[in-house]
Design a protein around this motif. Structure first.
Motif, PDB file in Angstrom:
ATOM      1  N   ASP A  29      47.680  35.930  49.239  1.00 51.54           N
ATOM      2  CA  ASP A  29      47.985  37.273  48.737  1.00 51.54           C
ATOM      3  C   ASP A  29      48.561  37.133  47.333  1.00 51.54           C
ATOM      4  O   ASP A  29      48.738  36.015  46.822  1.00 51.54           O
ATOM      5  N   LEU A  33      39.579  36.297  38.833  1.00 45.75           N
ATOM      6  CA  LEU A  33      39.163  37.485  39.583  1.00 45.75           C
ATOM      7  C   LEU A  33      38.252  38.379  38.752  1.00 45.75           C
ATOM      8  O   LEU A  33      38.715  39.132  37.900  1.00 45.75           O
ATOM      9  N   THR A  47      35.878  43.075  50.481  1.00 46.70           N
ATOM     10  CA  THR A  47      36.524  42.127  51.381  1.00 46.70           C
ATOM     11  C   THR A  47      35.487  41.251  52.054  1.00 46.70           C
ATOM     12  O   THR A  47      34.349  41.683  52.282  1.00 46.70           O
ATOM     13  N   GLY A  53      44.194  41.136  51.269  1.00 49.91           N
ATOM     14  CA  GLY A  53      44.523  40.136  50.268  1.00 49.91           C
ATOM     15  C   GLY A  53      43.250  39.532  49.685  1.00 49.91           C
ATOM     16  O   GLY A  53      42.208  40.191  49.609  1.00 49.91           O
ATOM     17  N   PHE A  54      43.311  38.274  49.302  1.00 53.66           N
ATOM     18  CA  PHE A  54      42.156  37.582  48.724  1.00 53.66           C
ATOM     19  C   PHE A  54      41.381  36.895  49.853  1.00 53.66           C
ATOM     20  O   PHE A  54      41.967  36.181  50.675  1.00 53.66           O
ATOM     21  N   TYR A  81      39.034  41.219  47.074  1.00 56.24           N
ATOM     22  CA  TYR A  81      40.456  41.543  47.207  1.00 56.24           C
ATOM     23  C   TYR A  81      40.601  42.992  47.644  1.00 56.24           C
ATOM     24  O   TYR A  81      39.977  43.895  47.066  1.00 56.24           O
ATOM     25  N   THR A 101      40.990  35.651  55.054  1.00 51.16           N
ATOM     26  CA  THR A 101      42.061  35.762  54.061  1.00 51.16           C
ATOM     27  C   THR A 101      42.670  34.388  53.809  1.00 51.16           C
ATOM     28  O   THR A 101      42.957  33.652  54.754  1.00 51.16           O
TER      29      THR A 101
END
Length: 251
Positions: free
Chosen positions: A222, A207, A215, A181-182, A176, A219
């Motif tokens: 979010d 998480l 990262t 974002g994720f 993240y 993606t």
């Protein structure tokens, strides 16, 4: 001699990301092309490299920065256990739950309450854990097997999951950052995560705090796409503020 050469092949390919048979033959002129091909076949079977047409690729290049799930399952074990125990407390009997693939979610699969529950998952390690319970009904959507993250994905998996509805979805991420974002390391995996999130009433991210400020390539959501983030430790103030603004609980 053979082991030393294979170690050298792994180092070379990891440094370059990939190599052709010709490049490997030039790098190891003392052996035949057939020997190089046998080395590649053996290293692929050991999940140390990935064979492709005309050559070989590194694991990270082939499946993203996430790496093999067998390796990930041995990292941050205590953190994943703490997350799993918290997340298991969110699950109620007689509900429908989707478990994403990944090592942290597999820890949750091993920590579920053995109650009347329908669990849907494309993660093979989840299935192995779920088979130990007496009252949990496990449903596995179809798909193609990714042998590196041991997940069924692809168009069939996406199509089947898109026809389902879940009370809760538990999702894992490779990283993240505020900008990305994720993220995860596979485009097909990211697509399946997006569909599962869209089909759930309550969307829960597991998480591990070590994933923050990391990262990967693709993606998939979010913070605004989530309802709850479950973590084992403290999260950065920036992430906490974004969660508060979006109405996302942190456990």
């Amino acid at each position: 001699m053979m082991n030393e050469r294979r170690e050298a092949i792994v180092r070379l390919v990891n440094n370059q990301g990939s190599a052709t048979i010709t490049q490997l033959k030039d790098a190891f002129p003392e052996v035949s092309e057939m020997t190089i091909r046998n080395d590649i076949k053996a290293l692929d079977a050991e999940h140390r490299l990935v064979r492709i047409y005309g050559g070989v690729r590194s694991i990270e290049t082939a499946v993203g920065a996430d790496g093999l799930i067998d390796l990930r399952r041995s990292r941050n074990v205590a953190a994943k256990g703490a997350i799993a125990r918290k997340a298991a407390g969110l699950i109620a009997a007689n509900t429908h739950v989707y478990l994403d693939s990944g090592s942290t979610v597999a820890a949750l699969a091993a920590s579920l309450p053995d109650v009347q529950l329908q669990v849907f998952t494309c993660g093979i390690y989840n299935v192995l854990e779920l088979g130990k319970y007496s009252y949990i009904k496990t449903i596995v959507p179809g798909g193609a097997l990714n042998r590196f993250n041991m997940c069924l994905h692809g168009s069939r998996a996406v199509r089947e999951v898109s026809r389902m509805h879940f009370d809760q979805v538990f999702i894992g991420a490779s990283g993240y950052t505020p900008d990305s974002g994720f993220t995860c390391g596979s485009d097909e995996e990211a697509e399946l995560k997006r569909v599962a999130i869209a089909r759930a009433d309550t969307r829960i991210m597991l998480l591990d705090s070590s994933k923050v400020d990391r990262t990967s390539t693709f993606t998939f959501c979010d913070i605004s796409d989530l309802d709850v983030i479950v973590t084992e430790g403290d999260l950065p103030d920036e992430l906490k503020m974004r969660c508060e603004k979006a109405g996302v609980r942190i456990l």
